[in-house]
Design a protein around this motif. Structure first.
Motif, PDB file in Angstrom:
ATOM      1  N   ASP A   1       0.666   4.294  -2.540  1.00  0.00           N
ATOM      2  CA  ASP A   1       0.232   5.615  -2.089  1.00  0.00           C
ATOM      3  C   ASP A   1       1.356   6.646  -2.113  1.00  0.00           C
ATOM      4  O   ASP A   1       1.160   7.774  -2.534  1.00  0.00           O
ATOM      5  CB  ASP A   1      -0.329   5.538  -0.671  1.00  0.00           C
ATOM      6  CG  ASP A   1      -1.517   4.598  -0.586  1.00  0.00           C
ATOM      7  OD1 ASP A   1      -2.050   4.250  -1.669  1.00  0.00           O
ATOM      8  OD2 ASP A   1      -1.891   4.214   0.538  1.00  0.00           O
TER       9      ASP A   1
ATOM     10  N   GLN B   1       2.065   4.180   8.140  1.00  0.00           N
ATOM     11  CA  GLN B   1       1.215   3.762   7.030  1.00  0.00           C
ATOM     12  C   GLN B   1       0.013   2.999   7.584  1.00  0.00           C
ATOM     13  O   GLN B   1       0.167   1.974   8.245  1.00  0.00           O
ATOM     14  CB  GLN B   1       2.022   2.871   6.077  1.00  0.00           C
ATOM     15  CG  GLN B   1       1.226   2.255   4.955  1.00  0.00           C
ATOM     16  CD  GLN B   1       0.827   3.281   3.908  1.00  0.00           C
ATOM     17  OE1 GLN B   1       1.531   4.277   3.689  1.00  0.00           O
ATOM     18  NE2 GLN B   1      -0.316   3.082   3.271  1.00  0.00           N
TER      19      GLN B   1
ATOM     20  N   ASN C   1       0.822  -1.205   0.000  1.00  0.00           N
ATOM     21  CA  ASN C   1       0.000   0.000   0.000  1.00  0.00           C
ATOM     22  C   ASN C   1       0.861   1.262   0.000  1.00  0.00           C
ATOM     23  O   ASN C   1       0.555   2.242  -0.688  1.00  0.00           O
ATOM     24  CB  ASN C   1      -0.932   0.006   1.205  1.00  0.00           C
ATOM     25  CG  ASN C   1      -1.967  -1.102   1.109  1.00  0.00           C
ATOM     26  OD1 ASN C   1      -2.162  -1.668   0.037  1.00  0.00           O
ATOM     27  ND2 ASN C   1      -2.601  -1.410   2.229  1.00  0.00           N
TER      28      ASN C   1
END
Lengths: 599, 374
Positions: free
Chosen positions: B156, B372, B152
């Motif tokens: 991102d 995160q 992720n």
């Protein structure tokens, strides 16, 4: 026997009472799960320590891979439980048996090659094998590898542990005090003498090692079903050392010592919890302290005995150790015609022809010919290094001759293993006395009866009738034999506590116990004063007549040799230089030359 | 009558207050404090003890003081069972923090589930530890979790879509990370252009790295511990593979072994349980108080997860208003707190749902990037 059975009954009663009491306390919650957990761990440790004691204490071999066998048993039992598909609790005894058997198989596989080595080498080999087992478990898929095995049902309870501890300890005691146990002990004391007394030492080494592995496997099965999670690293070197420490601390060779040490060493880290991080330090300090102040271990090689304790408490007889006190008077009356007497014109008993052996380039013995008739006393003399003891070692197959034949009553015996030579009818003593030093005088003799008893290790362990009858007979015969040598009063003493002359006699008695037709005496008079030598001469003559044995005797004391030998063989530099009656030998110029130098 | 009632009320209040003052809540701690894995046990204990000290200073749990009882189990399952039994049977603790390594945790867990005592581990990453045990929680994330979080992060923050993976086929940790990373990347719509395997014993990864370079990925996930990872980074530069490297908590320490730390600067990103230079309020406060209490900075992620384990447990006890096992377990299940390792709640498997700390390097020093969210 009655006294022994009484003592068994007493011990069983005490065990049952203790079990009842403990179960009651557990049921009442007086022993909570914490204490119960420690008890169970201690029980498992007891089985481990007692079984390791069989290898280290009784067999006298340092084995460093005992935890490996525990691991095999633990994984085998756990895998069985997880794959059986039945209620694991109902088949648990079978599971434990399987764990034990799996470990025993590994014990056998490892024991056969490893036990050819001794001492430090064996220690290193067993250490290596212990690690191999651990690494195998880590690398195999079905064991769960390094992640370990989990989800093993927790079946192990107090009853299982208690019953198994009692069983294993009982087996250790009964096995230890049977002909098989004595065979194992004799290997610890002196493997060469054991072999010469008819003990197949290799067989008993592997036997003891395998039995120890079996019990370690059973303990492993209990462990797996107590903890519920197996970690291969739990069966590594350090774990083996932990059990080794228990055996050493308890006193090597003492079963009750191993038990007390296992209890103390399991409970101690728990008692030391208040020391927090320092508890292992305190634990180590206590270990060092105990070893300093009691280097022989908690109990040394002694055993705790309930009957002994009770009779001590009640002062009935302050020295009660019922086993060896059984000197059955009635049986003792039987005279010892152990073999029918041989006829006057005695047949040839042993004949060696062109016997020779070479060690590398050294010809230790060449073309040795000798014939010995039944009931004859033959002397073997010669200067130091002439090859006299080599002849003995050839006749008992300690060395394999490079040439020649040895026939006993017409049968070639070259290549027969040393321990079977006694069955052929040859027994020997040693130049330097080789007794089973830490065993009793009686046991020294009884070990030599090993092959004349038939009962199996199972019969001995279970104390079946054949054990009782054969042991009673062996006892009686041993006492008779000791009486011949005037040693019967010392039967209970440790062999190494005997005066020198008595030790020599005991060694001869032990050799005679194998029921030989030919007795090889290696310098029996060495170190004796003239009076003792006179006494010995009479004894040898007496033996020869009474037991109908032929004697081949190495001796430097010429008065003895000339006094009792019917014929004399003279060796010099591995060559037979003369053979004849004492008078002939005395006048033989070659003999005079060999002894005095020059022609 | 009214007078009598108020008198009774006063007595009740006073006695209530008195009993509240006198009460202590016992919590058991299980950890290897000696032996091969003692470093992890001690790290957890330092974190837990710090939290408990702060909690008691701030009034405890509704006025009750919390007492930690620590027992050493040497990393051994049998000892752990003994210690557990002692905590439960003799010390009668209300909850347990532990165990530290996986096998003792599994052994203890099987017992704990029988009586339903609240128990939380700060460090056992074995999936099975909480499996089928509704009362067993953990404050550390699992390996697949950090791999997914990294995928992720790559999407991102780095905005990369073509990814490569290099992993150790002989190591469970590595295989687990690689698979979870690839799965999440595909879910994210990212493309795995290369998926190459080696072993930790390898010293030459150039064959795999050349293959990877040929596929022109935008980032490489290195599912290795820091030793081999250092070799991989160095050799990647040699074969001309100049992309960001991604990794998991095993990368921690790479800057101490790599030959040229410059290769790491803003190039290697890895997930960790905690970053000592994290900038969240909770993390900064933790860093300060830990340094003050122990005279050294937090040195191990388990310092932080230990702190959070104690936090989760005590917050649940506060919320439950009692130390009843079921009530506390229910409150733990409903956990939603801000710990030093981030915002924390539990999934169905009692594993934490929380953020991972992404760390990179600046001038060869570990440098916190961001927390995160999963």
């Amino acid at each position: 026997m009655r006294k022994k059975l009484q003592s068994y009954g007493l011990n069983i009663l005490a065990l049952a009472l203790l079990y009842g009491l403990m179960s009651f306390l557990i049921g009442q919650g007086a022993i909570n799960k914490y204490y119960l957990g420690i008890l169970l761990s201690a029980g498992i440790a007891i089985i481990m320590a007692v079984s390791l004691n069989l290898t280290i204490g009784l067999l006298g071999e340092l084995a460093l891979g005992h935890a490996g066998f525990m691991g095999v048993g633990a994984y085998a039992a756990a895998l069985f439980t997880k794959n059986i598909g039945m209620d694991p609790a109902t088949v648990f005894p079978l599971t434990l048996l399987l764990g034990g058997l799996a470990a025993a198989v590994f014990g056998l596989i490892i024991g056969i090659p490893a036990l050819r080595l001794k001492g430090d080498y064996l220690a290193i080999i067993t250490l290596g094998f212990g690690e191999i087992i651990r690494v195998l478990i880590i690398n195999l898929d079905f064991t769960g590898g390094a992640r370990g095995m989990r989800g093993i049902p927790r079946i192990t309870n107090f009853t299982y542990v208690y019953v198994l501890v009692a069983l294993v300890v009982a087996v250790m005691f009964t096995l230890g005090r049977s002909r098989h146990g004595r065979a194992i002990l004799s290997i610890r004391e002196d493997p060469v003498a054991a072999e010469a007394s008819g003990i197949p030492t290799t067989y008993y080494r592997i036997f003891a090692f395998t039995v120890a592995a079996f019990f370690a496997g059973v303990a492993g099965g209990l462990y797996a079903h107590y903890v519920g999670v197996l970690d291969p690293n739990n069966f590594g070197f350090m774990k083996s050392i932990e059990y080794l420490v228990m055996v050493v601390l308890g006193g090597m060779g003492s079963i009750t010592g191993a038990i007390s040490a296992a209890l103390v060493l399991t409970a101690l880290p728990e008692l030391l919890r208040q020391f927090s991080e320092y508890r292992m330090l305190v634990y180590s300090l206590l270990l060092i302290g105990m070893m300093l102040f009691r280097p022989a271990g908690l109990l040394g090689i002694r055993e705790f005995s309930l009957t002994g304790l009770l009779s001590y408490v009640f002062r009935r007889c302050p020295h009660a150790e019922p086993e060896e006190r059984e000197m059955p008077q009635a049986v003792a009356q039987e005279a010892p015609p152990l073999r029918p007497p041989v006829a006057e014109d005695a047949p040839v008993l042993l004949s060696a022809q062109r016997l020779g052996i070479q060690f590398g380039g050294l010809k230790a013995l060449t073309d040795f010919d000798v014939t010995i008739h039944a009931g004859e006393i033959v002397g073997l003399i010669g200067p130091n290094g002439a090859g006299k003891t080599t002849v003995f070692n050839l006749l008992t197959n300690v060395y394999l001759p490079t040439s020649g034949v040895i026939e006993v009553e017409g049968v070639n015996v070259v290549g027969v293993p040393t321990h079977e030579i006694t069955q052929v009818g040859i027994a020997r003593t040693f130049q330097n006395i080789r007794l089973f030093r830490k065993l009793t005088v009686l046991d020294n003799v009884k070990i030599a009866y090993h092959n004349q008893m038939q009962y199996t290790s199972l019969e001995g362990t279970l104390r079946l009738p054949r054990y009782w009858s054969e042991e009673a007979r062996a006892n009686a015969r041993a006492y008779q034999l000791l009486r011949v040598f005037g040693l019967e009063k010392l039967a209970e003493e440790r062999a190494d506590s005997l005066p020198y002359g008595a030790q020599r006699k005991l060694e001869i008695a032990r050799a005679l116990a194998t029921n030989p037709k030919l007795l090889l005496l290696d310098e029996p008079a060495a170190g004796m004063n003239p009076i003792e030598t006179q006494d010995l001469m009479a004894t040898i003559r007496n033996i020869c007549d009474r037991f109908n044995v032929a004697i081949l005797l190495i001796e430097h004391d010429m008065s003895l040799v000339m006094g009792i030998c019917e014929r004399i063989v003279v060796l010099d530099y591995g060559q037979m230089i003369a053979l004849g009656t004492p008078d002939e030998i005395r006048r033989d110029p070659k003999v005079i030359g060999a002894y005095l130098g020059g022609e | 009558m009214k007078k009598l009632f108020s008198l009774l009320l006063a007595v009740a209040l006073v006695s209530g207050a008195a009993s509240a003052l006198a009460d202590t809540i016992k919590i058991g701690g299980l950890a290897p404090l000696t032996g091969d894995v003692a470093q992890y046990g001690i790290a957890v204990r330092e974190g837990v003890d710090l939290y408990i000290e702060q909690l008691n200073a701030a009034g405890g749990i509704h006025g009750d003081t919390v007492e930690m009882i620590w027992y050493d189990e040497k990393g051994d399952a049998t000892e752990a069972i003994n210690a557990y039994n002692r905590l439960v049977e003799s010390d009668k603790v209300s909850a347990i923090i532990g165990d530290v390594t996986s096998k003792p945790s599994l052994a203890v867990g099987d017992l704990a589930v029988e009586i339903g005592i609240p128990i939380i581990t700060a460090s056992a990453t074995n999936y099975d530890v909480t499996e089928g045990k509704p009362n067993y929680f953990r404050s550390c994330f699992l390996d697949p979790f950090q791999a997914r979080t990294m995928a992720n992060f790559a999407r991102d923050e780095l905005g990369v879509t073509k990814l490569a993976v290099l992993y150790d086929i002989a190591d469970d940790y590595s295989v687990g990370l690689a698979e979870a990373f690839a799965d999440q990347a595909k879910l994210n719509g990212q493309e795995i252009v290369a998926y190459e395997a080696g072993t930790a014993a390898d010293v030459d990864f150039k064959a795999q790295l050349t293959n990877i370079a040929a596929k022109e990925p935008e980032a490489l996930y290195v599912a290795y511990y820091y030793g081999p990872a250092a070799l991989i980074v160095t050799q990647a530069a040699e074969v001309g593979l100049n992309v960001p490297f991604l990794g998991a908590d095993g990368i921690n320490g790479i800057e101490t072994v790599i030959s040229d730390v410059a290769l790491l600067d803003n190039a290697f990103f890895y997930t960790d349980h905690f970053a000592s230079d994290a900038t969240t309020d909770a993390a900064v406060a933790f860093f300060g108080s830990f340094t003050e209490k122990y005279g050294k900075a937090p040195y191990n992620a388990f310092n932080a997860t230990g702190y959070d384990a104690a936090l989760v447990l005590c917050e649940a006890m506060k919320a439950a208003g009692s130390v009843d096992f079921d009530a506390v377990v229910a409150a733990m299940k409903a956990t939603d707190v801000e710990g030093v390792t981030g915002k924390l709640s539990f999934d169905d498997h009692n594993d934490p749902i929380k953020s991972a700390f992404i760390t990179t390097f600046v001038d060869g020093n570990q440098t916190f990037v961001k927390q995160q969210e999963p």
